[in-house]
Design an enzyme around this catalytic site. Structure first.
Site, PDB file in Angstrom:
ATOM      1  N   CYS A   4       0.862  -1.333   0.135  1.00 11.47           N
ATOM      2  CA  CYS A   4      -0.009  -0.059   0.023  1.00 11.47           C
ATOM      3  C   CYS A   4       0.791   1.210  -0.023  1.00 11.47           C
ATOM      4  CB  CYS A   4      -0.906   0.014   1.187  1.00 11.47           C
ATOM      5  SG  CYS A   4      -1.855   1.533   1.532  1.00 11.47           S
ATOM      6  N   CYS A   7       0.708   3.340   3.335  1.00 14.75           N
ATOM      7  CA  CYS A   7       1.513   2.384   4.386  1.00 14.75           C
ATOM      8  C   CYS A   7       3.054   2.677   4.129  1.00 14.75           C
ATOM      9  CB  CYS A   7       1.089   0.956   4.422  1.00 14.75           C
ATOM     10  SG  CYS A   7      -0.574   0.624   5.122  1.00 14.75           S
ATOM     11  N   HIS A  46      -4.143   0.506   8.435  1.00 12.43           N
ATOM     12  CA  HIS A  46      -4.640   0.255   6.992  1.00 12.43           C
ATOM     13  C   HIS A  46      -6.232  -0.020   7.076  1.00 12.43           C
ATOM     14  CE1 HIS A  46      -4.724  -0.271   2.768  1.00 12.43           C
ATOM     15  NE2 HIS A  46      -5.575  -1.080   3.208  1.00 12.43           N
ATOM     16  N   ASN A  86     -12.921  10.086  -1.159  1.00 10.58           N
ATOM     17  CA  ASN A  86     -13.298   9.476  -2.271  1.00 10.58           C
ATOM     18  C   ASN A  86     -13.157   7.968  -2.048  1.00 10.58           C
ATOM     19  OD1 ASN A  86     -13.358  11.670  -3.805  1.00 10.58           O
ATOM     20  ND2 ASN A  86     -11.446  11.720  -4.323  1.00 10.58           N
ATOM     21  N   GLY A  92     -13.816   7.848  -7.798  1.00  6.57           N
ATOM     22  CA  GLY A  92     -12.562   8.092  -8.271  1.00  6.57           C
ATOM     23  C   GLY A  92     -11.364   7.941  -7.285  1.00  6.57           C
ATOM     24  N   HIS A  97      -6.173   3.259   0.887  1.00 11.60           N
ATOM     25  CA  HIS A  97      -5.833   3.487   2.184  1.00 11.60           C
ATOM     26  C   HIS A  97      -6.782   4.571   2.635  1.00 11.60           C
ATOM     27  CE1 HIS A  97      -2.659   3.542   5.525  1.00 11.60           C
ATOM     28  NE2 HIS A  97      -3.713   4.507   5.738  1.00 11.60           N
ATOM     29  N   HIS A  99      -8.192   8.205   3.420  1.00 13.81           N
ATOM     30  CA  HIS A  99      -7.477   9.223   3.576  1.00 13.81           C
ATOM     31  C   HIS A  99      -8.721  10.094   3.540  1.00 13.81           C
ATOM     32  CE1 HIS A  99      -7.348   8.093  -0.672  1.00 13.81           C
ATOM     33  NE2 HIS A  99      -7.380   9.489  -0.998  1.00 13.81           N
ATOM     34  N   HIS A 101      -8.721  14.217   2.252  1.00  7.03           N
ATOM     35  CA  HIS A 101      -8.370  15.540   1.626  1.00  7.03           C
ATOM     36  C   HIS A 101      -8.698  16.788   2.229  1.00  7.03           C
ATOM     37  CE1 HIS A 101      -7.366  13.520  -2.281  1.00  7.03           C
ATOM     38  NE2 HIS A 101      -8.366  12.666  -1.710  1.00  7.03           N
TER      39      HIS A 101
HETATM   40  P1  5GP Z   1      -7.823   9.824  -4.194  1.00  5.07           P
HETATM   41  O1  5GP Z   1      -7.814   9.872  -5.508  1.00  5.07           O
HETATM   42  O2  5GP Z   1      -7.718   8.264  -3.782  1.00  5.07           O
HETATM   43  O3  5GP Z   1      -8.889  10.429  -3.529  1.00  5.07           O
HETATM   44  O4  5GP Z   1      -6.568  10.586  -3.543  1.00  5.07           O
HETATM   45  C1  5GP Z   1      -5.128   9.974  -3.585  1.00  5.07           C
HETATM   46  C2  5GP Z   1      -4.468  11.027  -3.608  1.00  5.07           C
HETATM   47  O5  5GP Z   1      -3.211  10.775  -3.479  1.00  5.07           O
HETATM   48  C3  5GP Z   1      -4.275  11.989  -4.923  1.00  5.07           C
HETATM   49  O6  5GP Z   1      -4.603  13.401  -4.589  1.00  5.07           O
HETATM   50  C4  5GP Z   1      -2.720  12.076  -5.407  1.00  5.07           C
HETATM   51  O7  5GP Z   1      -2.373  13.491  -5.708  1.00  5.07           O
HETATM   52  C5  5GP Z   1      -2.017  11.734  -4.117  1.00  5.07           C
HETATM   53  N1  5GP Z   1      -0.974  10.753  -4.209  1.00  5.07           N
HETATM   54  C6  5GP Z   1      -0.812   9.741  -4.902  1.00  5.07           C
HETATM   55  N2  5GP Z   1       0.461   9.268  -4.895  1.00  5.07           N
HETATM   56  C7  5GP Z   1       1.118  10.079  -3.964  1.00  5.07           C
HETATM   57  C8  5GP Z   1       2.514  10.030  -3.349  1.00  5.07           C
HETATM   58  O8  5GP Z   1       3.299   9.222  -3.711  1.00  5.07           O
HETATM   59  N3  5GP Z   1       2.691  11.044  -2.595  1.00  5.07           N
HETATM   60  C9  5GP Z   1       1.730  12.215  -2.130  1.00  5.07           C
HETATM   61  N4  5GP Z   1       2.245  12.857  -1.489  1.00  5.07           N
HETATM   62  N5  5GP Z   1       0.672  12.097  -2.607  1.00  5.07           N
HETATM   63  C10 5GP Z   1       0.163  11.182  -3.507  1.00  5.07           C
HETATM   64 ZN    ZN Z   2      -2.310   1.230   3.705  1.00  2.00          ZN
END
Ligand code: 5GP
Ligand code: ZN
Length: 113
Positions: A4, A7, A46, A86, A92, A97, A99, A101
């Site tokens: 992950c 992680c 996780h 999300n 999307g 994992h 999270h 925003h």
């Molecule tokens: P999701 O699209 O799953 O809601 O959000 C995932 C977020 O993780 C995205 O906004 C993307 O830019 C961010 N992200 C993806 N890979 C990395 C990374 O390696 N480092 C950081 N700091 N953010 C990441």
């Molecule tokens: Zn994880």
């Protein structure tokens, strides 16, 4: 969850710009910011997504929502901010994992679809 991405970030295996850390939670700057301030807040343990939250593990989500306003204050988001999670393909979600925003630093667009 050895495979992950978040992680690995929590474990320091992949570098990130840390904003906050305690025993339960890690927060770091999004690598592709969608707003002047774009921070991701994640539980250290996780969970795949909001869909995996249960009565047994939801206390970490409550803790995350105590931490979020503290981070927002430290980031100077005095005009407000958005908290987004999300969950699954239609939303999307790209990293599986859980999270949250934190987005702010400018007036944000309101469309949801
Ligand atoms: P999701 O699209 O799953 O809601 O959000 C995932 C977020 O993780 C995205 O906004 C993307 O830019 C961010 N992200 C993806 N890979 C990395 C990374 O390696 N480092 C950081 N700091 N953010 C990441
Ligand atoms: Zn994880």
């Amino acid at each position: 969850m050895s495979d992950c991405l978040f992680c690995k970030i929590i474990g320091g295996e992949i570098p990130s710009t840390k904003v906050y850390e305690d025993e339960l939670v890690f927060a770091f700057r999004d690598i592709a910011p969608m707003a002047p301030t774009h921070i991701l807040v994640v539980p250290k343990a996780h969970l795949d997504s909001v869909d995996a939250v249960t009565a047994e593990n939801s206390s970490v989500v409550a803790h995350i929502f105590e931490v979020i306003p503290r981070i927002a204050r430290e980031e100077g988001l005095v005009n407000g901010y958005r908290v987004v999670s999300n969950c699954g393909a239609d939303a999307g979600q790209t990293v599986k994992h859980l999270h949250f925003h934190i987005l702010g630093g400018k007036p944000l667009a309101v469309e949801m679809a």
